[in-house]
Design a protein around this motif. Structure first.
Motif, PDB file in Angstrom:
ATOM      1  N   SER A   1     -37.151 -33.064  -1.543  1.00 28.68           N
ATOM      2  CA  SER A   1     -37.967 -33.569  -2.634  1.00 28.68           C
ATOM      3  C   SER A   1     -39.020 -32.529  -2.986  1.00 28.68           C
ATOM      4  O   SER A   1     -39.016 -31.408  -2.468  1.00 28.68           O
ATOM      5  CB  SER A   1     -38.637 -34.883  -2.226  1.00 28.68           C
ATOM      6  OG  SER A   1     -39.515 -34.669  -1.133  1.00 28.68           O
ATOM      7  N   ARG A   2     -39.961 -32.942  -3.847  1.00 29.50           N
ATOM      8  CA  ARG A   2     -41.014 -32.024  -4.255  1.00 29.50           C
ATOM      9  C   ARG A   2     -41.957 -31.681  -3.110  1.00 29.50           C
ATOM     10  O   ARG A   2     -42.624 -30.660  -3.142  1.00 29.50           O
ATOM     11  CB  ARG A   2     -41.807 -32.634  -5.414  1.00 29.50           C
ATOM     12  CG  ARG A   2     -40.979 -32.797  -6.674  1.00 29.50           C
ATOM     13  CD  ARG A   2     -41.645 -33.723  -7.659  1.00 29.50           C
ATOM     14  NE  ARG A   2     -40.820 -33.908  -8.847  1.00 29.50           N
ATOM     15  CZ  ARG A   2     -41.050 -34.829  -9.772  1.00 29.50           C
ATOM     16  NH1 ARG A   2     -42.074 -35.656  -9.632  1.00 29.50           N
ATOM     17  NH2 ARG A   2     -40.258 -34.932 -10.831  1.00 29.50           N
ATOM     18  N   ASP A   3     -42.016 -32.534  -2.106  1.00 30.58           N
ATOM     19  CA  ASP A   3     -42.909 -32.301  -0.971  1.00 30.58           C
ATOM     20  C   ASP A   3     -42.237 -31.546   0.171  1.00 30.58           C
ATOM     21  O   ASP A   3     -42.922 -31.002   1.037  1.00 30.58           O
ATOM     22  CB  ASP A   3     -43.452 -33.630  -0.440  1.00 30.58           C
ATOM     23  CG  ASP A   3     -44.304 -34.356  -1.470  1.00 30.58           C
ATOM     24  OD1 ASP A   3     -45.048 -33.676  -2.197  1.00 30.58           O
ATOM     25  OD2 ASP A   3     -44.222 -35.592  -1.552  1.00 30.58           O
ATOM     26  N   ARG A   4     -40.913 -31.526   0.198  1.00 32.53           N
ATOM     27  CA  ARG A   4     -40.205 -30.830   1.282  1.00 32.53           C
ATOM     28  C   ARG A   4     -38.856 -30.354   0.757  1.00 32.53           C
ATOM     29  O   ARG A   4     -37.922 -31.142   0.620  1.00 32.53           O
ATOM     30  CB  ARG A   4     -40.021 -31.741   2.491  1.00 32.53           C
ATOM     31  CG  ARG A   4     -39.314 -31.047   3.652  1.00 32.53           C
ATOM     32  CD  ARG A   4     -39.168 -31.965   4.858  1.00 32.53           C
ATOM     33  NE  ARG A   4     -38.361 -31.369   5.892  1.00 32.53           N
ATOM     34  CZ  ARG A   4     -38.799 -30.496   6.796  1.00 32.53           C
ATOM     35  NH1 ARG A   4     -40.052 -30.135   6.783  1.00 32.53           N
ATOM     36  NH2 ARG A   4     -37.988 -29.993   7.714  1.00 32.53           N
ATOM     37  N   VAL A   5     -38.762 -29.069   0.481  1.00 34.94           N
ATOM     38  CA  VAL A   5     -37.514 -28.454   0.015  1.00 34.94           C
ATOM     39  C   VAL A   5     -36.961 -27.609   1.162  1.00 34.94           C
ATOM     40  O   VAL A   5     -37.673 -26.765   1.721  1.00 34.94           O
ATOM     41  CB  VAL A   5     -37.754 -27.586  -1.230  1.00 34.94           C
ATOM     42  CG1 VAL A   5     -36.452 -26.932  -1.683  1.00 34.94           C
ATOM     43  CG2 VAL A   5     -38.336 -28.424  -2.364  1.00 34.94           C
ATOM     44  N   VAL A   6     -35.695 -27.828   1.513  1.00 39.66           N
ATOM     45  CA  VAL A   6     -35.085 -27.175   2.676  1.00 39.66           C
ATOM     46  C   VAL A   6     -33.819 -26.437   2.248  1.00 39.66           C
ATOM     47  O   VAL A   6     -33.007 -26.960   1.483  1.00 39.66           O
ATOM     48  CB  VAL A   6     -34.740 -28.204   3.775  1.00 39.66           C
ATOM     49  CG1 VAL A   6     -33.995 -27.533   4.921  1.00 39.66           C
ATOM     50  CG2 VAL A   6     -36.013 -28.862   4.296  1.00 39.66           C
ATOM     51  N   ILE A   7     -33.662 -25.221   2.767  1.00 43.77           N
ATOM     52  CA  ILE A   7     -32.455 -24.423   2.534  1.00 43.77           C
ATOM     53  C   ILE A   7     -31.733 -24.271   3.864  1.00 43.77           C
ATOM     54  O   ILE A   7     -32.326 -23.859   4.860  1.00 43.77           O
ATOM     55  CB  ILE A   7     -32.803 -23.040   1.965  1.00 43.77           C
ATOM     56  CG1 ILE A   7     -33.594 -23.185   0.651  1.00 43.77           C
ATOM     57  CG2 ILE A   7     -31.539 -22.217   1.734  1.00 43.77           C
ATOM     58  CD1 ILE A   7     -34.089 -21.872   0.096  1.00 43.77           C
ATOM     59  N   GLU A   8     -30.444 -24.610   3.864  1.00 46.90           N
ATOM     60  CA  GLU A   8     -29.610 -24.467   5.060  1.00 46.90           C
ATOM     61  C   GLU A   8     -28.417 -23.569   4.752  1.00 46.90           C
ATOM     62  O   GLU A   8     -28.004 -23.435   3.596  1.00 46.90           O
ATOM     63  CB  GLU A   8     -29.138 -25.838   5.543  1.00 46.90           C
ATOM     64  CG  GLU A   8     -30.262 -26.761   5.982  1.00 46.90           C
ATOM     65  CD  GLU A   8     -29.733 -28.058   6.576  1.00 46.90           C
ATOM     66  OE1 GLU A   8     -29.152 -28.015   7.680  1.00 46.90           O
ATOM     67  OE2 GLU A   8     -29.882 -29.102   5.921  1.00 46.90           O
ATOM     68  N   PHE A   9     -27.840 -22.995   5.821  1.00 46.06           N
ATOM     69  CA  PHE A   9     -26.797 -21.990   5.642  1.00 46.06           C
ATOM     70  C   PHE A   9     -25.491 -22.348   6.342  1.00 46.06           C
ATOM     71  O   PHE A   9     -24.661 -21.481   6.602  1.00 46.06           O
ATOM     72  CB  PHE A   9     -27.309 -20.629   6.139  1.00 46.06           C
ATOM     73  CG  PHE A   9     -28.472 -20.125   5.334  1.00 46.06           C
ATOM     74  CD1 PHE A   9     -28.269 -19.345   4.213  1.00 46.06           C
ATOM     75  CD2 PHE A   9     -29.764 -20.454   5.677  1.00 46.06           C
ATOM     76  CE1 PHE A   9     -29.338 -18.888   3.455  1.00 46.06           C
ATOM     77  CE2 PHE A   9     -30.844 -20.010   4.941  1.00 46.06           C
ATOM     78  CZ  PHE A   9     -30.630 -19.227   3.820  1.00 46.06           C
ATOM     79  N   GLY A  10     -25.297 -23.616   6.647  1.00 47.31           N
ATOM     80  CA  GLY A  10     -24.025 -24.084   7.166  1.00 47.31           C
ATOM     81  C   GLY A  10     -23.676 -23.530   8.530  1.00 47.31           C
ATOM     82  O   GLY A  10     -24.530 -23.104   9.311  1.00 47.31           O
ATOM     83  N   GLU A  11     -22.377 -23.525   8.809  1.00 49.35           N
ATOM     84  CA  GLU A  11     -21.886 -23.122  10.134  1.00 49.35           C
ATOM     85  C   GLU A  11     -22.206 -21.676  10.460  1.00 49.35           C
ATOM     86  O   GLU A  11     -22.379 -21.325  11.628  1.00 49.35           O
ATOM     87  CB  GLU A  11     -20.376 -23.350  10.209  1.00 49.35           C
ATOM     88  CG  GLU A  11     -19.964 -24.819  10.139  1.00 49.35           C
ATOM     89  CD  GLU A  11     -18.465 -24.988  10.312  1.00 49.35           C
ATOM     90  OE1 GLU A  11     -17.791 -23.979  10.624  1.00 49.35           O
ATOM     91  OE2 GLU A  11     -17.978 -26.109  10.141  1.00 49.35           O
ATOM     92  N   ALA A  12     -22.297 -20.822   9.450  1.00 49.76           N
ATOM     93  CA  ALA A  12     -22.531 -19.400   9.700  1.00 49.76           C
ATOM     94  C   ALA A  12     -23.879 -19.146  10.363  1.00 49.76           C
ATOM     95  O   ALA A  12     -24.048 -18.151  11.072  1.00 49.76           O
ATOM     96  CB  ALA A  12     -22.442 -18.612   8.392  1.00 49.76           C
TER      97      ALA A  12
END
Length: 235
Positions: free
Chosen positions: A85-96
């Motif tokens: 959301s606007r208060d918590r933005v998260v980027i993940e990169f999967g299995e790699a």
């Protein structure tokens, strides 16, 4: 004979009337002045509240645009997701970008994916919306629930450090010097132990990039000491 001088009551009243009239006018003027000051104060407070509300709306719209832009970029980089959301933005990169059990070293596929997507984050930070509202990237490391709390806390911190080290290390999809300087200025390492486990242990052993944004009243922080030598990672 001397005649008597008689001061009539009417003459006394007439002498006092100008005083009482001026006092009454003064009180009326003071009351009007007070009402004017109160009206101006209320208008000022109302205008400030409207300005804050307008700026909050601008901030929300800017974060939405930033998230949409990063989601479009993530679609071009394989198993990369941008959520929150606007208060918590998260980027993940999967299995790699997952780690072996009790290991803090990120594998080559994960390191390459991080390096290829990092410029997308840095470009966002230099956009008009980013310069106004974007604050920093917090690299968060996580572990599975096995092991002691302090061991996992240290391991999660080392995993987060490993990500930053790989972004700044030479070789592979290497970042430019300007991009490395931006990483030093914007990226912050944080360790989170096993506080956010997933369905499986493998999914729990991961890193996430959390994007922080300034609040409406928050001002940009002083720039990092970028003249300090980069050095080498020892983890």
């Amino acid at each position: 004979m001397l005649g008597r001088i008689v001061l009539s009551k009417r003459s006394k009243d007439e002498a006092e009337k100008p005083f009482w009239i001026s006092f009454s006018d003064l009180m009326t003027a003071l009351m009007v002045l007070f009402l004017v000051v109160m009206a101006i104060s209320l208008l000022s407070v109302t205008q400030k509240l409207r300005d804050v509300q307008m700026e909050e709306a601008e901030r929300a719209d800017a974060i939405d645009r930033i998230v949409s832009s990063l989601q479009e970029a993530a679609a071009k980089h394989g198993d990369v997701s941008v959520t929150g959301s606007r208060d918590r933005v998260v980027i993940e990169f999967g299995e790699a970008a997952r780690f072996a059990s009790n290991d803090h070293r990120i594998g080559t596929p994960g390191a390459e994916r991080l390096r290829r997507f990092a410029p997308e984050i840095l470009n966002m930070a230099e956009s008009e919306d980013g310069r106004r509202w974007f604050k920093r990237v917090v690299v968060e490391g996580f572990t599975d629930p096995r092991g002691t709390y302090l061991h996992n806390l240290h391991l999660s911190l080392m995993r987060a450090e490993s990500v930053v080290c790989n972004l700044l290390a030479p070789g592979g999809a290497e970042l430019t010097d300007a991009q490395k300087q931006a990483v030093r200025r914007l990226f912050l390492v944080g360790g989170f132990s096993s506080n956010s486990t997933r369905t499986t242990d493998e999914e729990s052993r991961r890193v996430e990039l959390r994007l922080d944004f300034r609040t409406v009243r928050e001002r940009p922080e002083a720039p990092a000491l970028l003249d300090v030598p980069l050095g080498q990672c020892r983890i």
